[in-house]
Design a protein around this motif. Structure first.
Motif, short mmCIF file in Angstrom:
data_model
loop_
_atom_site.label_atom_id
_atom_site.label_comp_id
_atom_site.label_asym_id
_atom_site.label_seq_id
_atom_site.Cartn_x
_atom_site.Cartn_y
_atom_site.Cartn_z
N ASP A 28 0.52 -1.17 0.15
CA ASP A 28 -0.26 -0.24 0.18
C ASP A 28 0.52 1.52 -0.22
O ASP A 28 0.35 2.16 0.70
N GLY A 29 2.44 1.21 -1.13
CA GLY A 29 3.19 2.58 -0.82
C GLY A 29 3.71 2.75 -0.39
O GLY A 29 4.40 3.43 0.40
N TYR A 87 2.95 7.73 -15.72
CA TYR A 87 3.85 7.05 -14.61
C TYR A 87 4.52 5.76 -15.11
O TYR A 87 5.87 5.91 -14.34
N LEU A 88 4.21 5.30 -15.97
CA LEU A 88 4.93 4.08 -16.53
C LEU A 88 6.33 4.53 -17.23
O LEU A 88 7.32 3.65 -17.43
N PHE A 89 6.33 6.21 -17.71
CA PHE A 89 7.53 6.92 -18.42
C PHE A 89 8.21 7.25 -17.36
O PHE A 89 9.18 6.97 -17.73
N ARG A 90 7.90 7.91 -16.30
CA ARG A 90 8.80 8.56 -15.13
C ARG A 90 9.01 7.15 -14.87
O ARG A 90 10.13 7.18 -14.22
N ALA A 197 10.51 -0.95 -5.54
CA ALA A 197 9.64 -0.73 -5.07
C ALA A 197 9.63 0.97 -4.32
O ALA A 197 8.09 2.06 -4.36
N GLU A 198 11.34 0.90 -3.90
CA GLU A 198 11.53 2.38 -3.99
C GLU A 198 11.03 2.99 -5.33
O GLU A 198 10.64 4.88 -4.85
N ALA A 203 8.29 7.80 -7.90
CA ALA A 203 7.52 7.60 -9.71
C ALA A 203 5.87 8.28 -8.34
O ALA A 203 5.27 8.56 -9.41
N ASP A 204 5.71 8.77 -7.23
CA ASP A 204 4.60 8.78 -6.95
C ASP A 204 3.47 7.88 -6.80
O ASP A 204 2.42 8.47 -7.22
N LEU A 205 3.53 6.62 -8.12
CA LEU A 205 3.02 6.02 -8.34
C LEU A 205 1.75 5.59 -6.95
O LEU A 205 2.04 5.39 -5.81
N PRO A 206 -0.03 6.21 -7.35
CA PRO A 206 -0.67 5.26 -5.99
C PRO A 206 -0.72 4.60 -5.66
O PRO A 206 0.28 2.91 -6.29
N PRO A 207 -0.98 4.73 -3.79
CA PRO A 207 -0.10 3.35 -3.34
C PRO A 207 -1.19 3.13 -3.50
O PRO A 207 -2.50 2.55 -3.55
N GLY A 208 -0.97 0.66 -3.50
CA GLY A 208 -1.92 -0.16 -4.01
C GLY A 208 -0.86 -0.13 -5.09
O GLY A 208 -1.39 -1.92 -5.50
#
Length: 481
Positions: A28-29, A87-90, A197-198, A203-208
């Motif tokens: 969960d992030g 997000y994937l590009f990031r 995971a870091e 990349a500020d991927l949404p939690p989870g």
């Protein structure tokens, strides 16, 4: 004879990697302690402990799947493809920015040469995220039906031979299609998944959206069997793949299984022999032979067999085995004591059954897990070393007279993952590719991968495809075409 050319040591610095004494789970992030025990992950080249890693319990897997479900039913599942693509590009750009750190950590935990981690694994990881980022807003045009929808939560179990690359092969298409992920890395190589995971946090991927649960076989079984998982993706041994197939039989879960292999590398008498020898070496000694699609069976036309073998031994004598962090190293350490024992056992069986093994003179380090590149001649199709996947730097050599005989011998295996063909005739390449029962057939090359090309096998090498447009289909619901 002149003295062989000597290379000065060129070790890669480990200062770029900030190893923690212990690692928890990524759920969960955030990182959190596991409810179960912990285990040690070691450097296979030195047997030194790198870190303590949490072993996820069933309760931990429950929490990870619940977080993935919330993300899927929440912001990620409702997000337009063009926003997911960002997000994937990031992630792809961050992988490039932290490429040296990722490469060093992969080599420390896995044992493969730093040149391979640096020049093959990490660039391929970034390429997959870039490629699938481009697909995220174009799924309607992928030829996979109108208004394709994601499956939901993907449970992904990855192996120890290409830890970061296999992560990218699975995570990138899953996210591009709008799924969320619970990832279980191999117990001997969890560190780059935890660093990834870091990167997801950075990349500020949404939690989870991405969750990483570390552990051994019990953790993987909990992920596969969890009722909240909609899709299972696994790369590993055929035995475990069969167990997964049994576990999900009768459920609505979708699956892709990329399993073992015993690939034939077929060299005809008109092949460019120097080029073919390089392909043979790449095919079996790349990553210490820890490759599902390794060219572990060399089929050589009789008229050039002696010449090919002579050139091959000369080339093997130039391979440098040793410290994986040395940029001059060609062959690194075997990943674990368990895998080393299997390689030794099957090699001994080969000798007992009458095959003749040869290795170039090679001084093995005193500590760590090491096995010299080895070629077996006098091999028949009845030998275990010609039938079973050794998953190490061991090559079995057989001969053939006609193309038909080459096809018959190449296909005489329960596996069907890959094959190679070496000849100057384009018509022969096309004919062989049609005849060989293998998911990938390389022509005058071997072990070449591209994110735009699908990869997968037949028979006991699994089902489904990863990579390319075909890799999207595994993460989308079947829609009206």
């Amino acid at each position: 004879m002149p003295e062989p050319f000597e290379y000065a040591p060129a070790p890669e610095s480990t200062s770029v990697v900030d190893l923690r004494p212990s690692y928890g789970l990524f759920v969960d992030g955030d990182f959190r302690d596991g409810a179960g025990e912990s285990f040690k992950t070691v450097n296979p080249a030195t047997e030194e402990v790198l870190a303590e890693v949490a072993e996820a319990s069933e309760a931990d897997v429950d929490a990870a799947v619940a977080a993935a479900r919330r993300a899927f039913e929440g912001p990620w599942g409702r997000m337009p493809g063009r926003e997911r693509a960002k997000y994937l590009f990031r992630i792809a750009r961050i992988v490039q920015e932290r490429s040296r750190e990722l490469a060093v950590l992969e080599t420390l935990d896995n044992g493969k040469p730093i040149r391979e981690s640096r020049d093959v694994d990490v660039p391929t990881v970034a390429a997959h995220f870039f490629y699938y980022a481009g697909w995220a807003d174009k799924l309607d045009h992928a030829g996979l039906g109108t208004d394709p929808r994601p499956l939901g939560v993907a449970g992904q179990v990855i192996p120890w031979n290409f830890p970061l690359m296999m992560l990218a092969w699975k995570v990138a298409p899953a996210l591009a299609c709008g799924n969320t992920v619970v990832l279980k890395p191999a117990e001997t190589t969890p560190l780059t998944a935890l660093l990834f995971a870091e990167i997801c946090q950075q990349a500020d991927l949404p939690p989870g959206v991405v969750n990483v649960v570390t552990g051994a076989g019990a953790t993987g079984r909990a992920v596969v069997a969890h009722p909240g998982v909609d899709k299972v993706a696994f790369t590993g041994s055929t035995e475990v793949g069969k167990a997964i197939a049994r576990a999900i039989a009768g459920t609505p879960k979708r699956s892709t299984l990329e399993l073992g292999g015993k690939a034939a590398n077929v060299v005809f008498d008109d092949a460019p022999l120097d080029q073919a020898v390089e392909g043979i070496v790449t095919g079996i000694f790349f990553n210490q032979g820890h490759v599902c699609c390794a060219g572990s069976r060399l089929l050589v036309q009789e008229s050039v067999a002696d010449e090919v073998l002579t050139r091959l031994k000369e080339r093997m004598a130039t391979l440098r085995l040793g410290d994986p962090l040395d940029k001059n190293t060609d062959v690194g350490a075997i990943n674990s004591a368990e895998q080393l024992a299997r390689i030794r056992a099957l090699s001994e069986v080969g000798r007992e059954e009458g095959a003749e093994g040869w290795s170039a003179a090679c001084e093995l380090p005193e500590r760590g897990f090491w096995f010299p590149p080895t070629v077996f001649t006098g091999v028949t199709q009845a030998h275990r070393i010609a039938r079973e996947e050794i998953f190490g730097p061991v090559l079995s050599v057989l001969t053939f007279r006609t193309p038909a005989e080459a096809v018959e011998k190449a296909n005489n295996t329960p596996y069907g993952l890959s094959a190679g063909v070496w000849t100057e005739k384009g018509s022969r390449i096309l004919w062989m590719a049609q005849q060989l029962r293998a998911g990938v057939v390389w022509a005058n090359t071997f072990n070449k991968f591209d994110p735009t090309s699908p990869f997968g096998g037949y028979k006991e090498s699994g089902h489904g495809r990863e990579g390319g447009r075909h890799g999207l289909a595994a993460y989308l619901q079947e829609a009206q075409r």
